[in-house]
Design a protein around this motif. Structure first.
Motif, PDB file in Angstrom:
ATOM      1  N   THR A  49      31.839 -46.454  12.167  1.00 52.46           N
ATOM      2  CA  THR A  49      32.689 -46.357  13.351  1.00 52.46           C
ATOM      3  C   THR A  49      33.709 -45.232  13.215  1.00 52.46           C
ATOM      4  N   VAL A  50      34.276 -45.078  12.024  1.00 57.60           N
ATOM      5  CA  VAL A  50      35.290 -44.038  11.813  1.00 57.60           C
ATOM      6  C   VAL A  50      34.707 -42.652  12.046  1.00 57.60           C
ATOM      7  N   VAL A  51      33.464 -42.452  11.623  1.00 59.02           N
ATOM      8  CA  VAL A  51      32.815 -41.154  11.821  1.00 59.02           C
ATOM      9  C   VAL A  51      32.640 -40.859  13.308  1.00 59.02           C
ATOM     10  N   VAL A  52      32.249 -41.878  14.069  1.00 54.97           N
ATOM     11  CA  VAL A  52      32.093 -41.711  15.518  1.00 54.97           C
ATOM     12  C   VAL A  52      33.425 -41.345  16.165  1.00 54.97           C
ATOM     13  N   ILE A  53      34.485 -42.037  15.764  1.00 50.01           N
ATOM     14  CA  ILE A  53      35.809 -41.765  16.344  1.00 50.01           C
ATOM     15  C   ILE A  53      36.272 -40.353  15.992  1.00 50.01           C
ATOM     16  N   LEU A  54      36.076 -39.931  14.734  1.00 48.89           N
ATOM     17  CA  LEU A  54      36.479 -38.585  14.329  1.00 48.89           C
ATOM     18  C   LEU A  54      35.670 -37.516  15.065  1.00 48.89           C
ATOM     19  N   SER A  96      40.753 -41.112  27.679  1.00 49.01           N
ATOM     20  CA  SER A  96      39.994 -40.436  26.633  1.00 49.01           C
ATOM     21  C   SER A  96      39.597 -41.401  25.529  1.00 49.01           C
ATOM     22  N   VAL A  97      40.509 -42.311  25.193  1.00 44.54           N
ATOM     23  CA  VAL A  97      40.187 -43.324  24.179  1.00 44.54           C
ATOM     24  C   VAL A  97      39.055 -44.222  24.672  1.00 44.54           C
ATOM     25  N   LEU A  98      39.106 -44.581  25.946  1.00 40.97           N
ATOM     26  CA  LEU A  98      38.059 -45.431  26.519  1.00 40.97           C
ATOM     27  C   LEU A  98      36.722 -44.705  26.628  1.00 40.97           C
ATOM     28  N   ILE A 155      43.481 -43.788  15.128  1.00 43.52           N
ATOM     29  CA  ILE A 155      42.950 -42.524  14.629  1.00 43.52           C
ATOM     30  C   ILE A 155      43.174 -41.398  15.642  1.00 43.52           C
ATOM     31  N   LEU A 156      42.977 -41.684  16.923  1.00 41.04           N
ATOM     32  CA  LEU A 156      43.032 -40.633  17.940  1.00 41.04           C
ATOM     33  C   LEU A 156      44.455 -40.301  18.382  1.00 41.04           C
ATOM     34  N   THR A 157      45.278 -41.319  18.594  1.00 41.08           N
ATOM     35  CA  THR A 157      46.595 -41.060  19.198  1.00 41.08           C
ATOM     36  C   THR A 157      47.760 -41.733  18.490  1.00 41.08           C
ATOM     37  N   LYS A 158      47.485 -42.734  17.639  1.00 37.61           N
ATOM     38  CA  LYS A 158      48.545 -43.533  16.995  1.00 37.61           C
ATOM     39  C   LYS A 158      49.493 -44.154  18.029  1.00 37.61           C
ATOM     40  N   GLY A 159      48.946 -44.455  19.198  1.00 34.33           N
ATOM     41  CA  GLY A 159      49.746 -45.078  20.249  1.00 34.33           C
ATOM     42  C   GLY A 159      50.395 -44.098  21.193  1.00 34.33           C
ATOM     43  N   GLY A 160      50.323 -42.820  20.923  1.00 36.40           N
ATOM     44  CA  GLY A 160      50.951 -41.798  21.763  1.00 36.40           C
ATOM     45  C   GLY A 160      49.973 -41.177  22.732  1.00 36.40           C
TER      46      GLY A 160
END
Length: 301
Positions: free
Chosen positions: A118-123, A162-164, A242-247
């Protein structure tokens, strides 16, 4: 003889003892400790002061936490719509393919994506959505659509969307891979062929067959996927962190990320435990409601 029969009866259950021991030690004990510590002002180390319901009172007055819950509900609605639409449509389309060889090749190709962590997909999606060197913006610039280029993860307007978008074309949630598609496809294959033959003789159209045969026969699988979508959506952490840290700002702050910040950044482990307990109760209520509202295949009329 009675002793031998008794031992034979309980012998299979002895093999389950290691599993239950691991579950108790690594699942139920930490869960119970989190509930207990939610009533304490606890920093995970030397501070451990009983404060009753103060953490829960603060949680319901915490605007950031309440906003994160609303944001989690938005994610939940989107994820539920995804798991009951695109994977199901894809499964129906593949099931309509006559060639068993093509079905096998397509199913294998989709299953292969589940092997990727999953981490690879997100990165990978982080690289695609990068505002400066991202593939999406570079493509838009190269085809003369520079006006559509955007700092996808750096703008409060586009960050949550973008996260979605991670995992497109959404054959399932990022955490589940292509499981919804495979589950639906397997359920369709298990439907007795006699039902389809009888439907053909009655002159049933494709959409009528899907509505009257396919959907009722895979209702249990749909119910399971909706339940998993609710649980995973309200607990979403890895993609957001990973993508935004909530920001940027707090535009993508979800409960799990907020809990992480309170617990590990501010050392408010007791308050973090209270937030986790509230989230657990919310997920449990939604799961119970889902189980009451959606029917299983066995209970369909």
């Amino acid at each position: 003889m009675k002793k031998k029969l008794t031992f034979r009866t309980f012998k299979p259950y002895l093999f389950l003892v290691p599993i239950f021991v691991l579950l108790i030690v690594f699942k139920y004990v930490p869960f119970g400790m989190a509930i207990v510590k939610s009533f304490f002002n606890w920093n995970g180390a030397n501070l451990n002061e009983f404060i009753g319901l103060d953490n829960f009172i603060e949680a319901f007055q915490d605007e950031m936490f309440l906003e994160s819950i609303v944001r989690a509900f938005i994610v939940m609605v989107v994820q539920v719509l995804i798991v009951i639409s695109i994977p199901l449509i894809t499964a129906e389309l593949l099931y309509a393919v006559r060639s068993k060889r093509m079905q096998y090749i397509t199913r294998t190709a989709i299953t292969f994506t589940m092997v990727v962590p999953t981490v690879v997909v997100i990165l990978l999606w982080q690289w695609l959505l990068n505002g400066d060197t991202g593939v999406i913006n570079n493509f838009l610039n190269s085809v003369g659509l520079s006006s559509l280029a955007s700092p996808w993860l750096g703008s409060a307007k586009t960050a949550l969307g973008s996260v979605l978008a991670v995992g497109f074309p959404w054959l399932g949630m990022v955490s589940l891979g292509g499981m919804p598609f495979l589950l639906y496809f397997g359920a369709l294959q298990s439907i007795p062929g006699d039902l389809f033959e009888a439907a053909d003789l009655d002159g049933v159209t494709l959409f009528q067959r899907i509505r009257m045969i396919d959907l009722p026969m895979i209702a249990s699988q749909i119910k399971l996927m909706v339940t998993l979508a609710i649980i995973n959506s309200l607990q979403i952490f890895d993609a957001v962190y990973i993508l935004t840290k909530g920001g940027p700002g707090t535009s993508t702050m979800v409960p799990a990320v907020y809990m992480y910040e309170q617990g590990f950044s501010y050392r408010r482990m007791g308050y973090c435990s209270a937030l986790g307990t509230i989230l657990f109760l919310l997920i449990m209520l939604l799961t119970i409601f889902n189980n009451k509202f959606l029917k299983n295949t066995e209970t369909m009329d």
